[in-house]
Design a protein around this motif. Sequence first.
Motif: not given
Length: 87
Positions: A28-45
């Motif tokens: 996600p863009a570094m400015e993204e502050d919603a947890p959902g996109p970061w959760l998907d990026y780090v954990f969901m495969r």
Amino acid sequence: MIRINCPICGTRDESEFTYGGDATVRRPAMEEDAPGPWLDYVFMRDNPRGPHREFWHHVQGCRQWLVLDRNTLTHEIGTCFLARDAA
Ligand SMILES: [Zn+2]
């Protein structure tokens, strides 16, 4: 045994490489502050059965990161290119 055709070194055994993860995931863009996109990026495969685009690191060769298409069912290797050329 998987044989990977490194664009720099030529065809080598899988034992020279390390799997680097799903190459379709986008940060996600570094400015993204919603947890959902970061959760998907780090954990969901996904765990695909069939064609899959992956990162591989040629640890015991040229040390370049590669992007390759591998069929997870047959281990057939398709397109392979340097990750730096993927952007
Ligand atoms: Zn190489």
